[in-house]
Write a protein that holds these residues in place. Structure first.
Motif, mmCIF file in Angstrom:
data_model
loop_
_atom_site.group_PDB
_atom_site.id
_atom_site.type_symbol
_atom_site.label_atom_id
_atom_site.label_comp_id
_atom_site.label_asym_id
_atom_site.label_seq_id
_atom_site.Cartn_x
_atom_site.Cartn_y
_atom_site.Cartn_z
ATOM 1 N N ILE A 75 0.839 -1.202 0.000
ATOM 2 C CA ILE A 75 0.000 0.000 0.000
ATOM 3 C C ILE A 75 0.872 1.249 0.000
ATOM 4 C CG2 ILE A 75 -1.634 1.334 1.386
ATOM 5 C CD1 ILE A 75 -2.873 -1.357 2.240
ATOM 6 N N GLU A 76 1.928 1.242 0.813
ATOM 7 C CA GLU A 76 2.826 2.396 0.875
ATOM 8 C C GLU A 76 3.526 2.620 -0.459
ATOM 9 O OE1 GLU A 76 6.877 3.542 3.216
ATOM 10 O OE2 GLU A 76 5.263 2.616 4.404
ATOM 11 N N ARG A 77 3.970 1.560 -1.103
ATOM 12 C CA ARG A 77 4.634 1.676 -2.412
ATOM 13 C C ARG A 77 3.642 2.203 -3.455
ATOM 14 N NH1 ARG A 77 5.057 -3.214 -4.752
ATOM 15 N NH2 ARG A 77 5.749 -4.061 -2.760
ATOM 16 N N PHE A 78 2.414 1.663 -3.417
ATOM 17 C CA PHE A 78 1.372 2.112 -4.349
ATOM 18 C C PHE A 78 1.096 3.601 -4.150
ATOM 19 C CE2 PHE A 78 -3.152 2.811 -5.300
ATOM 20 C CZ PHE A 78 -3.184 2.410 -6.620
ATOM 21 N N TRP A 79 1.045 4.045 -2.901
ATOM 22 C CA TRP A 79 0.736 5.443 -2.598
ATOM 23 C C TRP A 79 1.850 6.367 -3.082
ATOM 24 C CZ3 TRP A 79 -3.703 7.489 -1.021
ATOM 25 C CH2 TRP A 79 -3.706 8.805 -0.600
ATOM 26 N N ARG A 80 3.108 5.916 -2.975
ATOM 27 C CA ARG A 80 4.236 6.760 -3.367
ATOM 28 C C ARG A 80 4.422 6.830 -4.870
ATOM 29 N NH1 ARG A 80 9.090 4.451 -0.563
ATOM 30 N NH2 ARG A 80 7.674 2.933 0.261
ATOM 31 N N GLU A 81 4.053 5.790 -5.571
ATOM 32 C CA GLU A 81 4.241 5.783 -7.018
ATOM 33 C C GLU A 81 3.301 6.799 -7.676
ATOM 34 O OE1 GLU A 81 3.664 1.863 -8.480
ATOM 35 O OE2 GLU A 81 5.417 1.067 -7.442
ATOM 36 N N GLY A 131 -0.065 5.376 -8.699
ATOM 37 C CA GLY A 131 -0.939 5.196 -7.543
ATOM 38 C C GLY A 131 -1.595 6.496 -7.144
ATOM 39 N N ALA A 132 -0.827 7.568 -7.159
ATOM 40 C CA ALA A 132 -1.382 8.878 -6.809
ATOM 41 C C ALA A 132 -2.427 9.299 -7.829
ATOM 42 C CB ALA A 132 -0.267 9.911 -6.718
ATOM 43 N N THR A 138 -4.277 7.322 -9.633
ATOM 44 C CA THR A 138 -5.451 6.477 -9.416
ATOM 45 C C THR A 138 -6.281 7.004 -8.256
ATOM 46 O OG1 THR A 138 -4.240 4.559 -10.236
ATOM 47 C CG2 THR A 138 -6.203 4.121 -8.931
ATOM 48 N N VAL A 139 -5.616 7.367 -7.185
ATOM 49 C CA VAL A 139 -6.321 7.916 -6.025
ATOM 50 C C VAL A 139 -7.039 9.206 -6.406
ATOM 51 C CG1 VAL A 139 -6.020 8.908 -3.732
ATOM 52 C CG2 VAL A 139 -4.803 6.813 -4.347
ATOM 53 N N GLU A 140 -6.408 10.045 -7.198
ATOM 54 C CA GLU A 140 -7.043 11.289 -7.632
ATOM 55 C C GLU A 140 -8.308 11.002 -8.441
ATOM 56 O OE1 GLU A 140 -4.012 13.327 -9.774
ATOM 57 O OE2 GLU A 140 -2.881 13.843 -7.962
#
Length: 68
Positions: free
Chosen positions: A8-14, A17-18, A20-22
């Protein structure tokens, strides 16, 4: 740290991933706006469709040829 949390942390930093979250946040905001709009406008929309249905029912009765 568990593998799940590391993932999850790696996904959030990439960057992907950011992004996708947006997009998820944008979609969630759009859904919220549609729900609020539907809730606010549903009585007026229902009235319009009821009026259209009443007009169509009146017109359909005239088509039957039951005139004088």
């Amino acid at each position: 740290m568990s593998k799940l949390m590391q993932g999850i942390e790696r996904f959030w930093r990439e960057e992907e991933g950011a992004e996708t979250v947006e997009w998820i946040l944008v979609c969630g905001l759009m859904v919220a706006v549609f729900v609020v709009a539907y809730t606010a406008l549903s009585p007026q929309i229902e009235a319009v469709f009821t009026a259209i249905a009443n007009v169509l029912q009146g017109t359909a009765g005239d088509i039957g040829g039951g005139g004088a």
